[in-house]
Design an enzyme around this catalytic site. Sequence first.
Site, mmCIF file in Angstrom:
data_model
loop_
_atom_site.group_PDB
_atom_site.id
_atom_site.type_symbol
_atom_site.label_atom_id
_atom_site.label_comp_id
_atom_site.label_asym_id
_atom_site.label_seq_id
_atom_site.Cartn_x
_atom_site.Cartn_y
_atom_site.Cartn_z
ATOM 1 N N GLY A 47 45.550 94.179 55.243
ATOM 2 C CA GLY A 47 46.570 94.825 54.438
ATOM 3 C C GLY A 47 46.603 96.324 54.693
ATOM 4 N N CYS A 48 46.960 97.094 53.692
ATOM 5 C CA CYS A 48 47.086 98.545 53.827
ATOM 6 C C CYS A 48 45.749 99.183 54.176
ATOM 7 C CB CYS A 48 47.619 99.129 52.530
ATOM 8 S SG CYS A 48 47.677 100.933 52.523
#
Length: 227
Positions: free
Chosen positions: A57-58
């Site tokens: 993810g981020c």
Amino acid sequence: MKKATLLLLSFLWLALPAACQSTNEQNKQKEAEMQANMTPVEVPAENGYEKAYFASGCFWCVEAIYESVKGVKESISGYSGGHTENPTYESSNTGTTGHAEAVEVIYDPKVVSFETLVDVYFGSQNITQVNGQGPDRGSQYRSIIFYQNDAQKKIIDAKIAALEEDLGAGQVAAQVLPFQKFWVAEGYHQDYEKNNPGNPYIQNVSIPRLKRFQKKFPDILKEDAVH
């Protein structure tokens, strides 16, 4: 005759998106197969520190998670897993580079093992979410765990097998790929969570994710890792 032609054209028009989607999935599968057949690149230790690479993810979130772990000297945000040279934040966000937001974890193997870093990886994400984490969706946010040698791959495979005993085969979404190259992200991405505590994304996504992880792994946290 015109009616029949219109019906045929309508059918072809409706079938086109499905055909394109099928082609895209086939291309992604081919790319994954090509990457899986590559020889992993092993990064040499430097001053006693080793490096490991993860995408989940981020990278703002993942960087903060690993930097709170004892034995981790630093975590660097960047890009990996794709097919283009010199990816940028803008280009990776198009989803066409093949790269995912990733982190380079610089760690002391005498303090924290690669196996523990793998536990941190799977223990700090939704392991079944495909192409993203939380609100971040797209191939650039997909989960990838990179290995540099057979020993690391065995650790990863064993961990996934154990997880899927409970979940069911095929439920862990992370790709397992041989490490090739890590591209460091732009300077403003580094230590983003630490440097931008008032950012709404940091407050509503990054910090809650970090707190959930820290609650699960209190024994491996640095003393000053307080959130």
